[in-house]
Design a protein around this motif. Structure first.
Motif, PDB file in Angstrom:
ATOM      1  N   GLY A   3       0.789  -1.212   0.000  1.00  0.00           N
ATOM      2  CA  GLY A   3       0.000   0.000   0.000  1.00  0.00           C
ATOM      3  C   GLY A   3       0.829   1.274   0.000  1.00  0.00           C
ATOM      4  N   VAL A   4       2.079   1.171  -0.466  1.00  0.00           N
ATOM      5  CA  VAL A   4       2.953   2.337  -0.548  1.00  0.00           C
ATOM      6  C   VAL A   4       3.037   2.772  -2.002  1.00  0.00           C
ATOM      7  N   ASN A   5       2.903   4.063  -2.223  1.00  0.00           N
ATOM      8  CA  ASN A   5       2.962   4.593  -3.566  1.00  0.00           C
ATOM      9  C   ASN A   5       4.346   4.346  -4.168  1.00  0.00           C
TER      10      ASN A   5
END
Length: 72
Positions: A3-5
């Motif tokens: 869920g990290v860009n």
């Protein structure tokens, strides 16, 4: 997955590269090349060089000053 860009991860990797901890080699990936201690010294050196430039010193002049200090 985490869920990290992707852009955030790339920015973090570039910061670590600029601090001397990572090396990017096309076709071979990213490798750890430095230690936290080396990174801390590199950060301070960059700060010193930026300060010296603000004061009107050239790189060669700063190097001469550092070398003279090492002879003491």
């Amino acid at each position: 997955m985490l869920g990290v860009n992707k852009n955030t991860v790339i920015r973090a990797l570039h910061i670590l590269r600029d601090e001397g901890l990572l090396d990017f080699t096309r076709g071979r990936g990213v490798h750890v090349v430095g230690t936290p201690q080396q990174s801390a010294v590199l950060v301070r050196i960059n700060e010193l060089l930026a300060f010296a430039r603000e004061q009107g010193y050239r790189r060669e002049e700063v190097m001469a000053i550092i070398e003279a200090q090492g002879l003491r």
